[in-house]
Write a protein that holds these residues in place. Structure first.
Motif, PDB file in Angstrom:
ATOM      1  N   SER A  19     -31.075 -13.399 -38.955  1.00 27.11           N
ATOM      2  CA  SER A  19     -31.378 -14.183 -37.753  1.00 27.11           C
ATOM      3  C   SER A  19     -30.516 -13.682 -36.599  1.00 27.11           C
ATOM      4  CB  SER A  19     -31.087 -15.664 -38.015  1.00 27.11           C
ATOM      5  OG  SER A  19     -29.694 -15.865 -38.236  1.00 27.11           O
ATOM      6  N   LYS A  20     -30.869 -14.122 -35.383  1.00 28.60           N
ATOM      7  CA  LYS A  20     -30.102 -13.701 -34.219  1.00 28.60           C
ATOM      8  C   LYS A  20     -28.670 -14.211 -34.300  1.00 28.60           C
ATOM      9  CE  LYS A  20     -34.104 -13.600 -31.097  1.00 28.60           C
ATOM     10  NZ  LYS A  20     -34.694 -14.167 -29.843  1.00 28.60           N
ATOM     11  N   ARG A  21     -28.503 -15.447 -34.812  1.00 27.12           N
ATOM     12  CA  ARG A  21     -27.157 -16.006 -34.935  1.00 27.12           C
ATOM     13  C   ARG A  21     -26.311 -15.189 -35.913  1.00 27.12           C
ATOM     14  NH1 ARG A  21     -25.259 -21.059 -33.897  1.00 27.12           N
ATOM     15  NH2 ARG A  21     -27.376 -21.845 -33.553  1.00 27.12           N
ATOM     16  N   LYS A  22     -26.936 -14.796 -37.077  1.00 29.09           N
ATOM     17  CA  LYS A  22     -26.188 -14.038 -38.077  1.00 29.09           C
ATOM     18  C   LYS A  22     -25.871 -12.626 -37.585  1.00 29.09           C
ATOM     19  CE  LYS A  22     -26.117 -13.045 -42.988  1.00 29.09           C
ATOM     20  NZ  LYS A  22     -26.839 -13.141 -44.292  1.00 29.09           N
ATOM     21  N   SER A  25     -23.010 -12.907 -35.248  1.00 26.14           N
ATOM     22  CA  SER A  25     -21.767 -13.161 -35.987  1.00 26.14           C
ATOM     23  C   SER A  25     -21.292 -11.911 -36.709  1.00 26.14           C
ATOM     24  CB  SER A  25     -22.006 -14.305 -36.987  1.00 26.14           C
ATOM     25  OG  SER A  25     -20.847 -14.496 -37.767  1.00 26.14           O
ATOM     26  N   HIS A  30     -22.383 -11.527 -28.474  1.00 25.76           N
ATOM     27  CA  HIS A  30     -22.997 -12.776 -28.058  1.00 25.76           C
ATOM     28  C   HIS A  30     -24.465 -12.810 -28.504  1.00 25.76           C
ATOM     29  CE1 HIS A  30     -24.208 -16.140 -25.472  1.00 25.76           C
ATOM     30  NE2 HIS A  30     -22.898 -16.428 -25.399  1.00 25.76           N
ATOM     31  N   ARG A  31     -24.950 -14.034 -28.813  1.00 26.25           N
ATOM     32  CA  ARG A  31     -26.336 -14.165 -29.264  1.00 26.25           C
ATOM     33  C   ARG A  31     -27.318 -13.773 -28.159  1.00 26.25           C
ATOM     34  NH1 ARG A  31     -27.902 -19.895 -31.650  1.00 26.25           N
ATOM     35  NH2 ARG A  31     -27.421 -20.439 -29.493  1.00 26.25           N
TER      36      ARG A  31
END
Length: 477
Positions: A19-22, A25, A30-31
């Motif tokens: 995912s974009k968040r992962k 991270s 930054h997302r």
């Protein structure tokens, strides 16, 4: 600004289901950045668009360009921008901007055939002790361009005679001669500028011609013209010098010879990936010209000014030249046994070099005629011309003062300018009759016209030596 590697990494992780968040991270970004990169990829922009930075001098680009076309340097351009256009800009910024504006030069590797070329240069090693004194020491290096086989020698000066001797040693080390020798442009290099005086140039060319090769100079500011030997100088300073744990000039020579033969020429060369000694032995040595039967005779060439005595000073002694050359600059050429002196390429004097110090070596033919020492016959002829008594006076004076009679007779001959021969002859007669055998007595007789008196008239007592010494004999009885 992220580069292409970040784009590919985000794309790879996204395809693997991250995912974009992962992704943000995992990559520590930054997302929103992940979202923007994925958008660019979706729109076909696999590589980020470069961001063009606005430079401080971009606004003056045309001004700088025109100045460069007129041949102005970065110094002048900086002065113009600061004084005329009131720009607050550092000189280093102008230099960097000018360098970026100039067209980049493309270099082509220079390849040489076996036996075609050798390159020569010097490198500074530092101060070493020689005979109780600290002397500047240089590294002379000559490298064969094909095999990279090299000869090293340490020297404590960069005189022409030293430069030539290093070449001779190198040719004998190689046991042969190349077609040409490429040297530094010595006006801007390490050899003293006077090396490029016409006479010195001729001597260097004559030395190489004796060995059957010719000199070629590298262009000013073009180190790549002789990059092989410059690399050799750098290698010597970085590989040999750190091994030295002393400052003895003479030990340095033996250490350098050992390193030259056992390390330098036996290493695997970084550029050719071959061992120089093996390439030289198998290929290049066979292409070298043979050494001539005899060594080139070296001459020490210098300039000297003729002093007021008609002599030039060389190696703590003085050597005569024709007196017409007093005050002129002459060229002296020495092979340590014979000194040849030249004026306008014409030889004017030759002397054997004296072994002592402070000596005046003078040839009579170099002196004006009136300064030459006259033979006895000259004075006798002159005195006979004056008269019989004058001649007898000379014979008596020669008998009394065998070492100094010349000066006194010259004085009497000088009196001929003021008195006639008869007066001088009679004055010599009176001086003889009273035993007053000296120049001063004859001069006094002439000045007081005593030669006109009868001989019975007593001579004036001129000094304490005029007393009758018989008086002392009377007192002792």
């Amino acid at each position: 600004m992220y580069k292409v590697d970040m784009y590919y990494t985000v794309q790879t992780l996204h395809r693997q289901g991250y995912s974009k968040r992962k992704i943000a991270s995992t990559l520590n970004i930054h997302r929103d950045t992940v979202t923007r990169i994925l958008k660019d990829i979706k729109e076909g922009r696999q590589v980020p668009e470069p961001v063009k930075k606005i430079k401080l001098l971009d606004q003056d680009r045309e001004i700088i360009k025109k100045s460069l076309e007129r041949g102005k340097s970065a110094v002048l351009i900086h002065e113009m921008l600061v004084s005329r256009y009131k720009r607050e800009v550092a000189y280093s910024t102008v230099v960097k901007y000018v360098r970026d504006m100039k067209e980049k030069e493309v270099y082509i590797p220079i390849h040489s055939d076996p036996g075609e070329e050798a390159q020569v240069d010097f490198g500074y090693l530092g101060l070493f002790w020689k005979d109780g004194k600290r002397v500047k020491t240089w590294l002379f290096v000559i490298t064969l361009s094909y095999s990279r086989y090299a000869y090293y020698e340490r020297v404590c000066d960069q005189k022409v005679i030293t430069f030539l001797m290093c070449h001779i040693h190198a040719f004998e080390f190689f046991m042969g001669v190349v077609e040409r020798v490429r040297i530094d442009n010595l006006k801007a290099g390490v050899i003293t500028p006077d090396f490029y005086e016409p006479l010195i140039q001729a001597q260097y060319a004559a030395c190489l011609a004796h060995y059957g090769c010719s000199p070629v100079t590298a262009r000013i500011g073009r180190g790549q013209d002789k990059g092989k030997v410059e690399s050799g100088v750098k290698y010597g300073k970085n590989n040999f010098l750190p091994r030295i744990d002393h400052r003895d000039y003479y030990r340095l020579g033996s250490d350098l010879t050992r390193w030259n033969e056992q390390t330098c020429n036996l290493r695997l060369h970084g550029t050719t990936r071959r061992i120089p000694a093996e390439v030289f032995k198998d290929i290049e040595y066979k292409a070298l010209k043979p050494l001539p039967p005899e060594r080139f005779e070296l001459f020490d060439i210098e300039t000297r000014k003729v002093n007021a005595f008609g002599h030039i000073h060389y190696k703590n002694n003085y050597y005569s030249v024709p007196y017409q050359l007093i005050g002129r600059e002459l060229v002296v050429k020495s092979n340590l046994s014979v000194l040849r002196i030249f004026a306008d390429n014409t030889r004017v004097a030759v002397h054997d070099i004296a072994k002592g110090q402070g000596q005046y070596i003078t040839r009579e033919e170099h002196q004006p005629e009136y300064k030459l020492k006259k033979p006895r016959s000259y004075y006798e002829e002159k005195m006979i011309t004056i008269g019989e008594y004058a001649h007898n006076f000379m014979l008596e004076l020669e008998n009394i003062k065998p070492r100094h009679w010349h000066e006194m007779i010259r004085g009497i001959l000088h009196l001929c300018r003021f008195y006639d021969n008869q007066a001088i002859n009679l004055s010599c007669k009176r001086a003889l009759s009273y035993g007053a055998i000296s120049y001063q007595e004859v001069k006094t007789i002439l000045e007081k016209k005593l030669y006109c008196l009868h001989e019975e008239t007593e001579m004036p007592i001129l000094s304490g030596f005029g007393h009758d010494l018989d008086i002392y004999d009377q007192l002792n009885k």
